[in-house]
Scaffold this motif. Structure first.
Motif, PDB file in Angstrom:
ATOM      1  N   LEU A 111     -20.921  56.397 -67.804  1.00  0.00           N
ATOM      2  CA  LEU A 111     -22.108  55.596 -67.579  1.00  0.00           C
ATOM      3  C   LEU A 111     -22.071  54.333 -68.365  1.00  0.00           C
ATOM      4  O   LEU A 111     -22.329  53.472 -67.492  1.00  0.00           O
ATOM      5  CB  LEU A 111     -23.126  56.548 -67.829  1.00  0.00           C
ATOM      6  CG  LEU A 111     -24.544  56.037 -67.473  1.00  0.00           C
ATOM      7  CD1 LEU A 111     -24.724  55.683 -66.202  1.00  0.00           C
ATOM      8  CD2 LEU A 111     -25.721  56.632 -68.332  1.00  0.00           C
ATOM      9  N   LEU A 112     -21.735  54.225 -69.420  1.00  0.00           N
ATOM     10  CA  LEU A 112     -21.828  53.179 -70.469  1.00  0.00           C
ATOM     11  C   LEU A 112     -20.765  52.279 -70.433  1.00  0.00           C
ATOM     12  O   LEU A 112     -20.768  51.298 -70.790  1.00  0.00           O
ATOM     13  CB  LEU A 112     -22.289  53.508 -71.911  1.00  0.00           C
ATOM     14  CG  LEU A 112     -23.813  54.321 -71.970  1.00  0.00           C
ATOM     15  CD1 LEU A 112     -23.754  54.777 -73.338  1.00  0.00           C
ATOM     16  CD2 LEU A 112     -24.842  53.551 -71.582  1.00  0.00           C
ATOM     17  N   PHE A 160     -21.751  48.292 -70.643  1.00  0.00           N
ATOM     18  CA  PHE A 160     -23.160  48.101 -70.420  1.00  0.00           C
ATOM     19  C   PHE A 160     -23.985  48.193 -71.723  1.00  0.00           C
ATOM     20  O   PHE A 160     -23.776  49.295 -72.527  1.00  0.00           O
ATOM     21  CB  PHE A 160     -23.822  49.067 -69.158  1.00  0.00           C
ATOM     22  CG  PHE A 160     -23.339  49.161 -67.990  1.00  0.00           C
ATOM     23  CD1 PHE A 160     -23.534  48.139 -67.097  1.00  0.00           C
ATOM     24  CD2 PHE A 160     -22.319  49.937 -67.508  1.00  0.00           C
ATOM     25  CE1 PHE A 160     -23.093  47.734 -65.898  1.00  0.00           C
ATOM     26  CE2 PHE A 160     -21.622  49.797 -66.135  1.00  0.00           C
ATOM     27  CZ  PHE A 160     -22.114  48.891 -65.354  1.00  0.00           C
ATOM     28  N   LEU A 179     -27.743  48.847 -67.534  1.00  0.00           N
ATOM     29  CA  LEU A 179     -27.232  49.703 -66.282  1.00  0.00           C
ATOM     30  C   LEU A 179     -27.848  49.435 -64.905  1.00  0.00           C
ATOM     31  O   LEU A 179     -29.164  48.932 -64.878  1.00  0.00           O
ATOM     32  CB  LEU A 179     -27.518  50.969 -66.606  1.00  0.00           C
ATOM     33  CG  LEU A 179     -26.704  51.653 -67.760  1.00  0.00           C
ATOM     34  CD1 LEU A 179     -27.284  53.013 -68.383  1.00  0.00           C
ATOM     35  CD2 LEU A 179     -25.157  51.899 -67.393  1.00  0.00           C
TER      36      LEU A 179
END
Length: 606
Positions: free
Chosen positions: A252-253, A264, A270
């Protein structure tokens, strides 16, 4: 006197790691006049991180040493708490924060000794500056998030989105918070409907957007790939029409393995309207700081987890700190704890025994182990473990390899798991995995790959998209070539229907067998049946949190192998992690005086 002598002694006793000793040694070399208490504090701060503590209360250092020093050995004499605090306050290696009001009222106060920012002394506790700064960042991000609503919806819009009829009052309150604010902290034990509640909330958010409006961009994440896949599957099951993939927090990051900053962060948030993080109890302090930095201020953040489970492997117990802080701060308005259990299958009833475990009531817990539906306790010691595990688990191991196709083998692999408290010894995961390998694939090489072997990834590989804790299955491909298959929802695709990914065994990062897992490694996973094996002798990791987490991995049946003395020792031990986060969330943040003697930006960092 040699200032390094106490640190040297603790290294010889095995209480310190080489890394901890090296930190103290580097400070002594840079400033030869650094006193022994300061060097020892630095080494113990470093060592405490491995125990999960983000700080060390100076008055409780003896408690830390009692865990680290063998029972038959003595640690070096320690200064009194007051002597220790005085040495730390006077050291140029130590920063002492001040209240913002005091700083504003006395901007010309006498400067404190020059500080390089290696350690921070606050509220009588010493910590490495990096972890202190992460706690400050987490608290500041949450305070900021509580200061307003997300994208305010008028009453008419909210009224047009009725709550699901099956919601109990707590679930309805959670939905109301999520619909109107930027933060929801949703906690509860196993089977209390956390994921179902999240799925319904996401459906409500999509409905709230309206027919012609752009659907909210949703990210589903968890610390492990297995937990992320489970979250995404549950959301798709309970929220028809939502097509959302799950991914690890690393994915995700955009965290890579080359040491560069995440893709991010605060400078590039995000690109989502809603971010849901499941299994938040597993999120350590550094990862939570990174996550909160990357979530934009107008993005809804939903943190989901069970604070009674084992905390993160690395430093910090962030979810527990948030729950503790919600008892006396504005965070309470954003925290909902679900208590009603909905997981009743008629085959397994854990609510009563889990309540006794959480309370540390050994008599009640042991009584419930004997009479709870679907829960079976077999008294035993180390000598009988191998035969019992072979009898209970080997048929399942064989069934995996006897399946006719990959889908069937993956499904069978999800049904059962042996869980352990430790890695080594007769009740250790490594020992039991070696036993399974010998039985399933006789030969001199226990690490040989064979159809049906379960594989646990033990180190992150950003290049492969495989992370510590991911579990794969050895199975031949269409050409008969043996591969290791990892199930979908990998996080590098928006397609929630992605199938298993295959790797040649030679391509895999560090790995081991996974027929037996430690309870820590099994967090974020669920199995229809679980065999929880505990050793005869006590170990520091065995606690009521470990029992609770291990039992909660099962859905239909749990079998426990343990002696009563060990169970009582486990139930008497509650895992404690020292942290300043809960207290910080209940008051304004602290700052460093803007003087040359205590600069806000360190010239050395650890």
């Amino acid at each position: 006197m040699n200032a390094m002598a106490p640190v040297d002694t603790l290294l010889q006793l095995g209480a310190l790691r080489t890394l901890d000793h090296a930190l103290a040694l580097s400070l002594a070399r840079l400033r030869p006049d650094t006193p022994a208490p300061v060097l020892l504090a630095a080494a113990l701060c470093s060592r405490a991180l491995a125990q999960g503590h983000s700080c060390v209360p100076v008055a409780r250092i003896d408690e830390l040493l009692s865990e680290l020093v063998p029972a038959d050995r003595e640690w070096p004499p320690l200064p009194s708490t007051q002597e220790w605090l005085a040495a730390l306050r006077a050291s140029p290696w130590v920063c002492v924060p001040v209240e913002p009001k005091a700083l504003a009222a006395n901007a010309t106060a006498s400067p404190v000794p020059e500080a390089t920012g290696v350690m921070v002394l606050e509220d009588g506790a010493i910590s490495l500056r990096r972890y202190w700064a992460q706690e400050v960042a987490v608290a500041a991000a949450l305070h900021s998030r509580l200061s307003g609503v997300a994208r305010p919806a008028d009453g008419a819009a909210r009224a047009s989105v009725p709550m699901p009829s099956e919601f109990d009052p707590a679930q309805a309150r959670a939905a109301e918070i999520a619909l109107s604010s930027r933060l929801l902290l949703l906690t509860g034990g196993p089977g209390t409907g956390k994921t179902r509640t999240v799925a319904a909330i996401l459906a409500l958010l999509a409905e709230q957007a309206g027919g012609d409006a752009v659907a909210p961009r949703i990210a589903l994440a968890a610390p492990t790939g297995k937990a992320a896949a489970r979250l995404a599957e549950a959301v798709r099951e309970h929220a028809a029409g939502l097509s959302v993939a799950g991914q690890t927090l690393h994915r995700l990051l955009g965290i890579s393995g080359d040491g560069r900053r995440p893709r991010f962060d605060a400078s590039e948030p995000l690109p989502f309207d809603v971010v849901v993080v499941d299994e938040a109890s597993m999120v350590d302090l550094p990862m939570m700081a990174r996550l909160l930095a990357a979530v934009a201020n107008d993005t809804r953040l939903i943190l989901v987890g069970d604070p009674d489970q084992l905390p993160s492997v690395d430093a910090g117990a962030v979810l527990s700190a948030l729950c503790a802080a919600s008892n006396g701060s504005s965070l309470a308005a954003y925290h909902v704890h679900l208590e009603t259990s909905y997981r009743q299958t008629g085959a397994l009833e854990l609510a009563a025994v889990n309540a006794a475990i959480r309370a540390g009531d050994a008599d009640a817990a042991i009584e419930r182990l004997n009479d709870s539906t679907g829960l079976h306790w077999q008294r035993g010691n180390d000598a009988g473990i191998a035969a019992f595990v072979r009898e209970q688990a080997l048929p399942w191991c064989r069934r995996i390899g006897q399946c006719t196709d990959l889908a069937g083998a993956l499904a069978e692999a999800r049904r059962f798991r042996v869980l352990t408290a430790v890695r080594d010894g007769p009740a250790g995961s490594q020992t039991l995995n070696a036993l399974f390998a010998r039985e399933l694939h006789p030969g001199p090489d226990a690490s040989t790959f064979f159809p049906g072997r379960l594989i646990l990834i033990s180190e992150n590989s950003y290049r492969h998209g495989l992370f510590n804790g991911d579990i794969g299955l050895c199975w031949p491909d269409a050409d008969g070539v043996l591969r290791v298959w990892f199930e979908g929802d990998a996080g590098d695709t928006a397609d929630p229907g992605i199938g298993p990914r295959a790797w040649h065994p030679a391509q895999l990062p560090a790995h081991e067998s996974a027929f037996a897992l430690t309870v820590h490694k099994a967090q974020g996973s669920e199995f229809a049946e679980v065999l929880l094996v505990l050793p005869e002798h006590d170990a520091r990791v065995i606690s009521r949190e470990l029992l609770y987490t291990g039992l909660s991995r099962g859905r239909e049946r749990v079998l426990v192998w343990a002696g009563e003395p060990l169970l009582r020792m486990a139930l008497a031990r509650k895992m404690t992690r020292w942290s300043g986060l809960a207290a910080r969330l209940q008051r304004p943040g602290l700052a460093f005086p803007p003087s040359p003697g205590n600069a806000a930006e360190p010239r050395a960092s650890v």
